[in-house]
Design a protein around this motif. Structure first.
Motif, PDB file in Angstrom:
ATOM      1  N   ALA A 180       1.036  -1.024   0.295  1.00 42.48           N
ATOM      2  CA  ALA A 180      -0.179   0.162  -0.245  1.00 42.48           C
ATOM      3  C   ALA A 180       0.695   1.178   0.149  1.00 42.48           C
ATOM      4  O   ALA A 180       0.176   1.718  -0.110  1.00 42.48           O
ATOM      5  CB  ALA A 180      -0.828  -0.027   1.329  1.00 42.48           C
ATOM      6  N   LEU A 181       2.246   1.137   0.631  1.00 40.16           N
ATOM      7  CA  LEU A 181       2.796   2.460   0.691  1.00 40.16           C
ATOM      8  C   LEU A 181       3.475   2.213  -0.594  1.00 40.16           C
ATOM      9  O   LEU A 181       3.838   3.240  -0.300  1.00 40.16           O
ATOM     10  CB  LEU A 181       4.348   2.640   1.772  1.00 40.16           C
ATOM     11  CG  LEU A 181       3.134   2.128   3.396  1.00 40.16           C
ATOM     12  CD1 LEU A 181       4.047   1.884   4.427  1.00 40.16           C
ATOM     13  CD2 LEU A 181       2.888   3.803   3.604  1.00 40.16           C
ATOM     14  N   ARG A 182       3.964   1.376  -1.583  1.00 33.34           N
ATOM     15  CA  ARG A 182       4.010   1.777  -2.517  1.00 33.34           C
ATOM     16  C   ARG A 182       4.257   1.649  -3.264  1.00 33.34           C
ATOM     17  O   ARG A 182       5.461   3.183  -4.009  1.00 33.34           O
ATOM     18  CB  ARG A 182       4.548  -0.010  -3.466  1.00 33.34           C
ATOM     19  CG  ARG A 182       6.095   0.081  -3.827  1.00 33.34           C
ATOM     20  CD  ARG A 182       5.972  -1.968  -4.508  1.00 33.34           C
ATOM     21  NE  ARG A 182       6.068  -2.388  -3.348  1.00 33.34           N
ATOM     22  CZ  ARG A 182       6.209  -3.554  -3.141  1.00 33.34           C
ATOM     23  NH1 ARG A 182       5.964  -4.384  -4.656  1.00 33.34           N
ATOM     24  NH2 ARG A 182       5.968  -4.230  -2.575  1.00 33.34           N
ATOM     25  N   THR A 183       2.904   2.785  -3.964  1.00 30.67           N
ATOM     26  CA  THR A 183       2.769   3.628  -4.312  1.00 30.67           C
ATOM     27  C   THR A 183       2.330   5.097  -4.109  1.00 30.67           C
ATOM     28  O   THR A 183       2.135   6.354  -4.373  1.00 30.67           O
ATOM     29  CB  THR A 183       0.996   3.332  -5.620  1.00 30.67           C
ATOM     30  OG1 THR A 183       0.229   2.897  -4.304  1.00 30.67           O
ATOM     31  CG2 THR A 183       1.460   1.609  -5.346  1.00 30.67           C
ATOM     32  N   LEU A 184       2.655   5.380  -3.346  1.00 30.74           N
ATOM     33  CA  LEU A 184       2.700   6.699  -2.476  1.00 30.74           C
ATOM     34  C   LEU A 184       3.364   8.131  -3.387  1.00 30.74           C
ATOM     35  O   LEU A 184       2.781   8.620  -3.440  1.00 30.74           O
ATOM     36  CB  LEU A 184       2.981   6.965  -0.790  1.00 30.74           C
ATOM     37  CG  LEU A 184       2.019   6.557   0.482  1.00 30.74           C
ATOM     38  CD1 LEU A 184       3.097   6.864   1.675  1.00 30.74           C
ATOM     39  CD2 LEU A 184       0.991   7.136  -0.124  1.00 30.74           C
ATOM     40  N   SER A 185       4.679   7.216  -4.014  1.00 33.74           N
ATOM     41  CA  SER A 185       5.193   8.844  -4.526  1.00 33.74           C
ATOM     42  C   SER A 185       4.373   8.998  -5.317  1.00 33.74           C
ATOM     43  O   SER A 185       4.020  10.824  -6.348  1.00 33.74           O
ATOM     44  CB  SER A 185       6.830   8.120  -5.143  1.00 33.74           C
ATOM     45  OG  SER A 185       6.537   6.646  -5.848  1.00 33.74           O
TER      46      SER A 185
END
Length: 492
Positions: free
Chosen positions: A53-58
């Motif tokens: 889930a955090l991988r797409t924050l960028s």
């Protein structure tokens, strides 16, 4: 097909385009997908779903809008009925100055999902320069965070603390964040939250180095243990900070090892070019302080060529032992070295320049007068030259003798390096490096979860049934043999 799409884009108004992008953000592969990942992680108690889930924050942070964040918060939770960590959503909505519509059908918000929404709010405030609101929201988040036993919260808490420290750093109030970070480190250590502990250690080291509190930073590293299974990005940052501390503390061999390991742990791509440049600047200085000359190929890497140009000229001055050239380079790039925070280390290189000059002189001349050494090294007097040469002999820089009466230095014959123990030490270092890589690879292997235990239980039950069946068959065969023996006895 492309012409029709262009025509549709022309017909859409700005408001319609904004509404369409918001719909894609909410219903597409971004927020909804990440929330599903978090829900699956909560159900399976697996932390890698939180990382996905955090991988797409960028990519997600480029499309964030206050209306979108408020709409997401209203869709997944009821702000009026939240508790514990989820109370921060109310502060997030207030920071965005939005009033989302009430959603009575919304369920109770899980801590992971609430922290994810607050993290989106932090990113929006940081990217739009609203540092005061971001610091206020971060203070509220940090004050409400507790040591949750669920490991799925760990990556989200680590990110929240990172942006908490970032807000204070851009506001030039980094020292105010230190007490909260220390308390959080104690709580994360007691709760065994490994990623949060790794993040907090790196943030505290950055905090201490920002104010040049090297002794406190060194005590922190001595009394704490960095988690071995922390992500590589945190490990690379931690190794860089420890390398800088060791360099300041004159432990050059340890600093060189940590900095080299940091360059290997960090990925080599355009996104990490700044980190690679920062690490290599300190690494070059440490190599020179150890008496080594960095490889020329290091300065030819495209991402490092321009930033390391001053350090290349510095290396060339140290290599040839030209003290005047060294002082010219330091004066020319003094502002650059101050900006990179390496000037204190470069000032220690003066003795290394003199040692390099003495070493080259010892190799070139079998016998040379102290007067000539004084002229070549641009020293003030022959007494200074005699003292420096004597110290170089004592330190093992050169193998020579000084004739004090006649005033000259006589170099010893050059021995074959393969007759010494230097190749053995180099080979030992390479073997140690390979063994460390192997051990870290074994530690980093992922093993399956507990789902396979059910299959093992079924297999054990099947094996037990087969053994019982085999035992029954053996008993039947034994009974038949006994009956046959009885019949034969009766016949006899």
């Amino acid at each position: 097909m492309s012409n029709n799409e262009n025509a549709m884009d022309v017909e859409l108004t700005a408001e319609q385009k904004q509404a369409e992008s918001r719909r894609i953000l909410l219903e597409g592969k971004y927020i909804t997908r990440n929330v599903r990942f978090l829900e699956r992680g909560i159900a399976a108690a697996e932390v890698h779903y939180s990382h996905r889930a955090l991988r797409t924050l960028s990519n997600l942070r480029k499309r964030l809008e206050p209306e979108t964040i408020a709409e997401v918060i209203a869709a997944y939770t009821s702000v009026s009925n939240v508790q514990n960590v989820a109370e921060c959503l109310r502060c997030a909505v207030e920071a965005l100055e939005m009033k989302p519509a009430a959603n009575p059908a919304a369920k109770q918000c899980e801590p992971e999902i609430c922290l994810f929404f607050c993290l989106l709010t932090q990113l929006y405030l940081l990217d739009n320069g609203q540092y005061e609101k971001g610091a206020k929201l971060s203070d509220t988040l940090v004050g409400m965070l507790s040591s949750s036993p669920r490991k799925t919260v760990d990556p989200l808490v680590a990110r929240v603390f990172f942006y908490f420290s970032r807000f204070y750093e851009v506001a030039d109030r980094l020292s105010d964040a230190r007490p909260a970070l220390l308390r959080a480190l104690q709580a994360a250590t007691l709760a065994n939250m490994k990623e949060s502990k790794a993040m907090l250690l790196t943030l505290l080291l950055r905090n201490y180095l920002h104010y040049k509190l090297y002794d406190q930073a060194e005590r922190l590293t001595a009394k704490t243990t960095f988690p071995t299974d922390a992500p590589n990005n945190l490990l690379a940052r931690y190794l860089y900070y420890v390398g800088r501390i060791e360099a300041i503390q004159l432990n050059y061999s340890q600093a060189q090892m940590h900095l080299l390991e940091a360059t290997r742990k960090a990925p080599s791509n355009a996104a990490t070019a700044g980190f690679q440049q920062t690490v290599h600047k300190v690494y070059v200085i440490v190599e020179l302080l150890m008496g080594n000359i960095p490889e020329r190929s290091l300065f030819r890497i495209p991402t490092l060529k321009k930033p390391l140009q001053p350090y290349l000229e510095l290396t060339q001055a140290v290599r040839i032992g030209d003290l005047n050239r060294f002082q010219e380079v330091v004066s020319q790039y003094q502002s650059k070295f101050l900006q990179d925070q390496v000037l204190i280390l470069i000032q220690r290189l003066r003795h290394n320049v003199i040692k390099a000059g003495i070493r080259s002189i010892s190799v070139a001349y079998s016998r040379i007068s102290l007067r000539d050494i004084c002229l070549k090294l641009h020293l003030d007097s022959e007494e200074d030259a005699e003292y420096i040469v004597a110290k170089a002999i004592r330190d093992g820089v050169i193998d020579a003798t000084i004739d004090h009466q006649k005033g000259y230095v006589k170099s010893a014959e050059i021995h074959n390096v393969y007759g010494t123990s230097d190749p053995q030490h180099a080979f030992d270092r390479r073997i140690t490096f390979c063994l460390n890589i192997y051990n870290e690879s074994v530690k980093s292997m992922r093993y399956p979860g507990s789902d396979h235990r059910k299959e093992l239980a079924y297999a054990d039950e099947a094996i037990r049934r087969e053994r019982e069946l085999a035992q029954e068959l053996e008993n039947d065969d034994y009974d038949e043999d006994s009956d046959a023996d009885d019949v034969m006895d009766e016949d006899l």
